[in-house]
Design a protein around this motif. Sequence first.
Motif, PDB file in Angstrom:
ATOM      1  N   ARG A  61      -6.201   8.986 -12.658  1.00  0.00           N
ATOM      2  CA  ARG A  61      -7.169   8.130 -11.969  1.00  0.00           C
ATOM      3  C   ARG A  61      -7.792   7.125 -12.934  1.00  0.00           C
ATOM      4  O   ARG A  61      -8.111   6.001 -12.540  1.00  0.00           O
TER       5      ARG A  61
ATOM      6  N   MET B  71     -11.628   7.331  -5.090  1.00  0.00           N
ATOM      7  CA  MET B  71     -10.180   7.512  -5.225  1.00  0.00           C
ATOM      8  C   MET B  71      -9.771   8.938  -4.896  1.00  0.00           C
ATOM      9  O   MET B  71      -8.718   9.170  -4.292  1.00  0.00           O
TER      10      MET B  71
ATOM     11  N   SER C  44      -9.767   6.871  -0.590  1.00  0.00           N
ATOM     12  CA  SER C  44     -10.264   5.576  -0.126  1.00  0.00           C
ATOM     13  C   SER C  44      -9.504   4.442  -0.811  1.00  0.00           C
ATOM     14  O   SER C  44      -8.943   4.606  -1.895  1.00  0.00           O
ATOM     15  N   VAL C  45      -9.515   3.284  -0.163  1.00  0.00           N
ATOM     16  CA  VAL C  45      -9.025   2.066  -0.802  1.00  0.00           C
ATOM     17  C   VAL C  45     -10.157   1.527  -1.660  1.00  0.00           C
ATOM     18  O   VAL C  45     -11.277   1.332  -1.195  1.00  0.00           O
TER      19      VAL C  45
ATOM     20  N   ILE D 220      -5.221  -4.322  -7.153  1.00  0.00           N
ATOM     21  CA  ILE D 220      -5.346  -3.585  -5.886  1.00  0.00           C
ATOM     22  C   ILE D 220      -4.056  -2.853  -5.572  1.00  0.00           C
ATOM     23  O   ILE D 220      -4.062  -1.692  -5.130  1.00  0.00           O
TER      24      ILE D 220
ATOM     25  N   ASN E  98      -4.010   1.304  -5.541  1.00  0.00           N
ATOM     26  CA  ASN E  98      -4.015   1.859  -4.181  1.00  0.00           C
ATOM     27  C   ASN E  98      -2.626   1.861  -3.549  1.00  0.00           C
ATOM     28  O   ASN E  98      -2.494   1.702  -2.333  1.00  0.00           O
TER      29      ASN E  98
ATOM     30  N   VAL F 277      -2.002   4.446  -0.657  1.00  0.00           N
ATOM     31  CA  VAL F 277      -2.885   4.296   0.494  1.00  0.00           C
ATOM     32  C   VAL F 277      -2.551   3.046   1.285  1.00  0.00           C
ATOM     33  O   VAL F 277      -2.582   3.044   2.525  1.00  0.00           O
ATOM     34  N   LEU F 278      -2.219   1.955   0.599  1.00  0.00           N
ATOM     35  CA  LEU F 278      -1.942   0.699   1.282  1.00  0.00           C
ATOM     36  C   LEU F 278      -0.737   0.801   2.199  1.00  0.00           C
ATOM     37  O   LEU F 278      -0.687   0.174   3.254  1.00  0.00           O
TER      38      LEU F 278
ATOM     39  N   ASP G  95       0.824  -2.853   2.010  1.00  0.00           N
ATOM     40  CA  ASP G  95       1.324  -2.993   0.649  1.00  0.00           C
ATOM     41  C   ASP G  95       2.303  -4.164   0.518  1.00  0.00           C
ATOM     42  O   ASP G  95       2.376  -4.809  -0.533  1.00  0.00           O
TER      43      ASP G  95
END
Length: 445
Positions: free
Chosen positions: A118, A190, A194-195, A234, A238, A241-242, A272
Motif C-alpha cells: 500500500r 485503500m 475505496s478509490v 490514479i 487503483n 478497483v477501477l 480503467d
Amino acid sequence: MASFCNRCVGTTARLAARPQRSPAASQLAVASLSTSAIAQAGAKKGKPAKSPVKRQGGGFSKVKVGGAQAKQKAEAAALAVRADLIGPEPDLSGLHEFTNEVTNEENVGRPTRFVTQRWDAISAFGLPRNIAKEFARDTPTTVVRESTVAVIDRISKPSNPSSKSNRILLSGAKGCGKSTVMLQAVDSAMQDGSVVIYIPQAINLINSSSSFAYNTDRQLFIQPALSALLLQAIQTANKSVLSSIKLGHDVTIESTSAVGGSTSFAAGDGLDKLVAAGAKSEALSVPVLEKTLEVLGSQTEVNVLLAVDEVQALFMTSEYRTPDYTLLESYALSVPRLLLDYISGRKALARGTILTSLSFSSPRYLPTLELYTGLSGALASPVPLTPYDHVNDYHVAHAKGLEVMNVMEKLALGEAQGMMSIWSKKGVVAQRKFAPQDDWPVVVL
C-alpha cells in the motif's frame, strides 16, 4: 628602443643557454599545460577532439562521455560510505502493521509500520516533502493518534454518503502531523477498497512548473502534462478497483490538441480503460480526468476519497502568467478548477469524502485572507481583516462549507511513548522500554 633591444637580446641569450627538450618532452609540456581542447586532442594520439554541442539555454559545452554513469557511481559510493557509518538498517519487523484493526481508541500510541504494497501505491501520487525525506531510506513507520482515529472514523462512517456533507479541512500548528494523519487516512481508505485520489503537493499545481495552454472551448488554461501524470497515479494506485466500475453509457472524448480527433468508449467498459487512455495521451488527459471524476461522482458502489494536501494553494493567485504577463488565479487553471468544483461543493461525489489539509511549511504559500474569510471564523486568522483589504470573492466562495478538524499540536503521553519506541528501534535515541506497550490489546487478523 635601445632598452627594448637589450631586453630582447638578454632573453634570447637565456633561452639559448637552456638545455633543449626532445620532441616528446615538448609534446608532453603542451599536453599538460594547455587548456585548449584541440591542443589536448592533438597531444593524445588516437583520441579525437570533443565536438561542442549546443545547450538548450544557449551557448556551447563539451560533450561529456560517461558523465551520468560517473555521477551514479559517485552517488552509490557516497551512499555506501554513509551506510557503513550509520550501520545496518534497523529491524522493524516486530512492529504491527498499520491496519484498520488498530485504528481505535484502545491502540492510541501504538507504533506501527506501513504495509509495503500500500505504501508503494500511495507513493505513486508522490509524498509530502518532509515525509519523503524522512522515509527515503528507513521503513515507513507511524503512530496511531487520537486525530488518526477521529479522521478515519469520520471518512469510513459518514452520516451522509455524499461528499457535499463530508468536506473536511485538517488544521493545526506547523509540524503537528497533519500530513501524516492524511497519509493514514489514505492508507485506511485503500484497505477498505475505496478509490483514492491523493494530491500531496497542491503547490505544484499553481507554481508554473508544468506546461499550460489556453483552451477556447473550456475558456480556461488547461494543464495536459499535469493531468496525464495524475491519471497515471490514479491508474497505478487503483488498478483493480477501477476495472470493477463500469461506464453507464457511451463516452466520446474530444482531443484538446490542434490536430483534433476523438476517442470513444462503449457502455459497459471498465473505468480503467478510460483512465489508461488519458494517462497515455496528453491530448486526451484533460477531458479524461474530468470524465473520470464525473463517473466516480455518479456511481454509488464504491467509496471515493479525494485527499488534497497544501490545499491553501488553491485559494490564491498562481505563478502562471498570460501572454501579457498577467498572473492567473488558481481557478483559471484546469486541474485546480476541477478540484475546487468538488472542494466547494459545486460538484459532489455521490459516495465519497473530500479531505483537505493546510500546510505552513512554505512561507510563500501561506493561507490567504480569502480562505480565512470563507471559513467564517472556524479558523482564526493571524491578521484581522480590515475594510481596506481586498479579497477575491471567488476564493471566499470556494472555502465556504469546509468543516475544520484540528490536529493536536502536542502529543499525548501514549503517543509520545510510541514515537520514542520507534526512535529507539531505529537507534535515534537510547533503548528504552515503555510500560504502555505491554498494555496494548492483542490484534488478531
